[in-house]
Write an enzyme that holds these catalytic residues in place. Structure first.
Site, PDB file in Angstrom:
ATOM      1  N   GLY A  20     124.895  58.365 111.763  1.00  0.00           N
ATOM      2  CA  GLY A  20     124.798  56.919 110.857  1.00  0.00           C
ATOM      3  C   GLY A  20     125.827  57.372 109.836  1.00  0.00           C
ATOM      4  CB  ILE A  26     124.595  60.244 105.628  1.00  0.00           C
ATOM      5  CG1 ILE A  26     124.503  59.223 104.118  1.00  0.00           C
ATOM      6  CG2 ILE A  26     124.479  62.265 104.809  1.00  0.00           C
ATOM      7  CD1 ILE A  26     123.055  59.574 104.207  1.00  0.00           C
ATOM      8  CB  THR A  71     121.056  65.893 102.398  1.00  0.00           C
ATOM      9  OG1 THR A  71     121.726  65.460 104.108  1.00  0.00           O
ATOM     10  CG2 THR A  71     121.792  67.705 102.109  1.00  0.00           C
ATOM     11  NE  ARG A  95     114.422  59.182 103.601  1.00  0.00           N
ATOM     12  CZ  ARG A  95     114.550  59.559 102.017  1.00  0.00           C
ATOM     13  NH1 ARG A  95     115.311  61.038 102.144  1.00  0.00           N
ATOM     14  NH2 ARG A  95     115.582  58.630 101.768  1.00  0.00           N
ATOM     15  CD  GLU A 107     111.758  65.866  97.666  1.00  0.00           C
ATOM     16  OE1 GLU A 107     112.172  64.679  96.786  1.00  0.00           O
ATOM     17  OE2 GLU A 107     112.429  65.765  98.486  1.00  0.00           O
ATOM     18  CG  HIS A 134     115.782  63.923  96.267  1.00  0.00           C
ATOM     19  ND1 HIS A 134     114.503  63.484  96.747  1.00  0.00           N
ATOM     20  CD2 HIS A 134     117.189  63.610  97.316  1.00  0.00           C
ATOM     21  CE1 HIS A 134     114.779  62.681  97.685  1.00  0.00           C
ATOM     22  NE2 HIS A 134     116.333  62.290  97.931  1.00  0.00           N
ATOM     23  N   GLY A 186     121.456  64.566  96.664  1.00  0.00           N
ATOM     24  CA  GLY A 186     122.065  64.020  97.406  1.00  0.00           C
ATOM     25  C   GLY A 186     122.863  63.091  96.757  1.00  0.00           C
TER      26      GLY A 186
END
Length: 323
Positions: free
Chosen positions: A157, A159, A240, A242, A271, A289, A291
């Site tokens: 996708g 990213i 990065t 899930r 998390e 986290h 990102g």
């Protein structure tokens, strides 16, 4: 005219909170303490819109609370697997997310983790900080070269495509990828990528694996003992996407027993309560986290949520509606 009532579950960037205060009757979370399930239920009963984040579990139990006032949930994040979408749909709720605006920054973090893992950056930083560095040596802390190596992308996708562009043009990496549906030939050509029809083939041929697939039941523990054993002993795993895409116990075992050389993780199962086994390892780079954590991106994400709810309250279709 009465302003819509908005409840925000976490602290948001100041410019976005100021915009919220100007436009709506808003309840902000000044303490930034995550809301409990009961607080989320009460929010659905008292607000016209609930604005959660990707770490707020909006379960079927919460969504099924009686006497709901909320009509739209504006999720702060591109992912929305924190929300029980089927329950939201059955309850007649509109759900939106924030795509596009966090693409580059998340890809930057994936590339950062790839470099950190390959070149043992976290380990080296700890060595210097702890006063244990004894000076340069010909065989000291040797890692893996990045330039010219093969990057395997699981998911292709926005990213993943941004990472492909950075890796290929910036580091001369060969790009191979897997996605449930083959990308268009012109898309593959644009990013100089080769499509493989199976995850297993990408795992077996990549020096670096970067995960860019959504969370949820379909991808839970996609990376497990069996898949980790397919990877090269010199390979690195980057996540990065899930946390639940990776079986934490399996990855810890793989890193301890050196099935793979290293890993770089920005997301984790459960998390922020991550598996303590990761903390005992030198060959894993860990980030909290981060990102999308740039000022520009987080403000853009908040503004995207506001644009979506503004459209909804104006009787228009929100641009980022997912249900």
């Amino acid at each position: 005219m009465t302003k819509p009532k908005i409840i925000v579950t976490r602290k948001w960037p100041a410019p976005v909170e100021e915009r919220l205060k100007a436009l709506y009757d808003v309840q902000l979370n000044e303490t930034d303490i995550p809301m409990t399930a009961d607080e989320l239920k009460a929010a659905l009963q008292t607000a016209d819109a609930l604005l959660p984040t990707v770490t707020d579990p909006i379960t079927a139990d919460i969504l099924n609370v009686p006497n709901k006032r909320t009509k739209i949930i504006g999720n702060f994040g591109v992912g929305y697997n924190n929300i029980d979408i089927e329950a939201a749909k059955s309850e007649g709720l509109v759900v939106t997310n924030t795509p596009h605006v966090l693409t580059d920054c998340t890809a930057d973090i994936a590339m950062l983790l790839l470099l950190m893992s390959a070149r043992r950056a976290s380990e080296g930083d700890r060595l210097v900080r702890n006063g244990q560095w004894k000076g340069w040596g010909p065989t000291h802390m040797m890692g893996q070269k990045v330039t010219g190596k093969t990057l395997g992308l699981i998911g292709f996708g926005r990213i993943a495509q941004a990472m492909a562009k950075k890796a290929h043009h910036g580091f001369g990496m060969k790009i191979i990828c897997y996605a449930p549906h083959a990308p268009a030939p012109e898309t593959l050509k644009e990013y100089q990528a080769t499509y493989y029809a199976t995850v297993e083939k990408v795992l077996a041929e990549s020096d670096f694996i970067s995960l860019h697939c959504p969370g949820g039941a379909a991808t839970k523990h996609l990376i497990n003992e069996q898949s980790l054993k397919l990877m090269l002993p010199s390979a690195h795993l980057i996540n990065t996407a899930r946390g639940d895409v990776v079986d934490s116990n399996a990855l810890i075992k793989a890193l301890k027993e050196r099935w793979i050389a290293g890993a770089g993780l920005d997301v984790f199962e459960g998390e922020p309560n991550i598996n303590p086994g990761f903390l005992e390892l030198d060959n894993v780079a860990l980030l909290p986290h981060l990102g999308s954590a740039t000022e520009e991106t987080r403000v853009a994400m908040g503004n995207r949520v506001l644009d979506n709810i503004a459209a909804f309250f104006a009787g228009k279709e929100p641009g980022d509606r997912v249900v």
